[in-house]
Scaffold this active site. Sequence first.
Site, PDB file in Angstrom:
ATOM      1  N   ARG A   1       0.853  -1.194   0.000  1.00 24.42           N
ATOM      2  CA  ARG A   1       0.000   0.000   0.000  1.00 24.42           C
ATOM      3  C   ARG A   1       0.886   1.241   0.000  1.00 24.42           C
ATOM      4  O   ARG A   1       2.102   1.151   0.027  1.00 24.42           O
ATOM      5  CB  ARG A   1      -0.901   0.001   1.243  1.00 24.42           C
ATOM      6  CG  ARG A   1      -0.122   0.050   2.552  1.00 24.42           C
ATOM      7  CD  ARG A   1      -1.006  -0.175   3.761  1.00 24.42           C
ATOM      8  NE  ARG A   1      -1.562  -1.509   3.735  1.00 24.42           N
ATOM      9  CZ  ARG A   1      -0.936  -2.598   4.217  1.00 24.42           C
ATOM     10  NH1 ARG A   1       0.260  -2.462   4.761  1.00 24.42           N
ATOM     11  NH2 ARG A   1      -1.487  -3.772   4.165  1.00 24.42           N
ATOM     12  N   GLY A   2       0.264   2.400  -0.050  1.00 30.10           N
ATOM     13  CA  GLY A   2       0.965   3.660   0.154  1.00 30.10           C
ATOM     14  C   GLY A   2       2.042   3.963  -0.872  1.00 30.10           C
ATOM     15  O   GLY A   2       1.894   3.687  -2.061  1.00 30.10           O
TER      16      GLY A   2
ATOM     17  N   ASP B   1       8.811 -11.606   5.955  1.00 27.33           N
ATOM     18  CA  ASP B   1       9.179 -10.542   6.884  1.00 27.33           C
ATOM     19  C   ASP B   1      10.606 -10.094   6.571  1.00 27.33           C
ATOM     20  O   ASP B   1      11.543 -10.900   6.595  1.00 27.33           O
ATOM     21  CB  ASP B   1       9.089 -11.081   8.312  1.00 27.33           C
ATOM     22  CG  ASP B   1       9.240 -10.015   9.374  1.00 27.33           C
ATOM     23  OD1 ASP B   1       9.888  -8.989   9.107  1.00 27.33           O
ATOM     24  OD2 ASP B   1       8.735 -10.214  10.493  1.00 27.33           O
TER      25      ASP B   1
ATOM     26  N   TYR C   1      12.622   6.869  16.884  1.00 25.71           N
ATOM     27  CA  TYR C   1      12.190   6.798  15.484  1.00 25.71           C
ATOM     28  C   TYR C   1      13.198   7.502  14.579  1.00 25.71           C
ATOM     29  O   TYR C   1      13.541   7.009  13.500  1.00 25.71           O
ATOM     30  CB  TYR C   1      10.803   7.421  15.315  1.00 25.71           C
ATOM     31  CG  TYR C   1      10.334   7.478  13.872  1.00 25.71           C
ATOM     32  CD1 TYR C   1       9.996   6.318  13.192  1.00 25.71           C
ATOM     33  CD2 TYR C   1      10.245   8.697  13.203  1.00 25.71           C
ATOM     34  CE1 TYR C   1       9.577   6.363  11.870  1.00 25.71           C
ATOM     35  CE2 TYR C   1       9.834   8.757  11.881  1.00 25.71           C
ATOM     36  CZ  TYR C   1       9.497   7.582  11.222  1.00 25.71           C
ATOM     37  OH  TYR C   1       9.093   7.636   9.903  1.00 25.71           O
TER      38      TYR C   1
END
Length: 276
Positions: free
Chosen positions: A19-20, A73, A167
Amino acid sequence: MTATSTLAGRTLLMSGGSRGIGLSMGIAAGRLGANVVLLAKTDMPNPRLPGTVHTAAQAIQDAGGQALAVVGDVREEADVQRAVDEAVARFGGIDFCVNNASALAPLKTEELPLKRFDLMQQVQLRGTFLLTRAAIPHLRRSPHPHILSLSPPVNLSPRWLGLHPAYTMAKYGMTLLTLGWAAELAEAGIAANALWPRTLIATAAVQNLLGGDASMQRARSPEIMADAAMAILRRSPRDCTGQAFIDEDVLRAEGVTDFSGYGGGSDVLLDLYVDP
């Protein structure tokens, strides 16, 4: 943009992409005739997250490219190696390695659970390292090899360093790895660059974690990142490497001056790590 021989028949290996921004890049590459291999975890639909690796592969094929969906993953070495092996078996090699997968938890230190800290470091750093390392032997054989990581220029302003250090470390780490590869692999002619948006991009992450509808209305569409990525990947690897690009700057260099078609209105929100 019109198709050129630099993407037609080339093979792009990407982490994420269900997505995105990743999906938009995959579709754009498919439209230019590329083969796209997606390594992503989303095998089944999720009510909060549109799309799966399978629907993404179909969208790329509908755009004119060839696509291969690999469920796995990026943190797991065996899954990464399987994606590389399947890409080579299906398409004969790898020309582009795109580090798109990322975990988002922009929280203050005391608010951040250790589990989320570990996830960000593992996806952004371990995943980026694993995918790129596994792709390098095949990039060495490509006549047009590029590594592209979706990560920001390293902005050491206290404003950004203090906003959410964990982050920030994970995303800056992606950039430092990528710039390191540009230097390490220069003699092999393998380009390595980072790409980051000037503005917020209208993705599920923005909708769910970074302001909801209000932010989405002032965010540009993922297509601006896709167009910038394609512009970078079409450039000569020896002439375009070791850079941390901003999407708008890339497109301005391509002659684009009107960004209104990407949405966001006249008062777009700047993305993290981008100063006014």
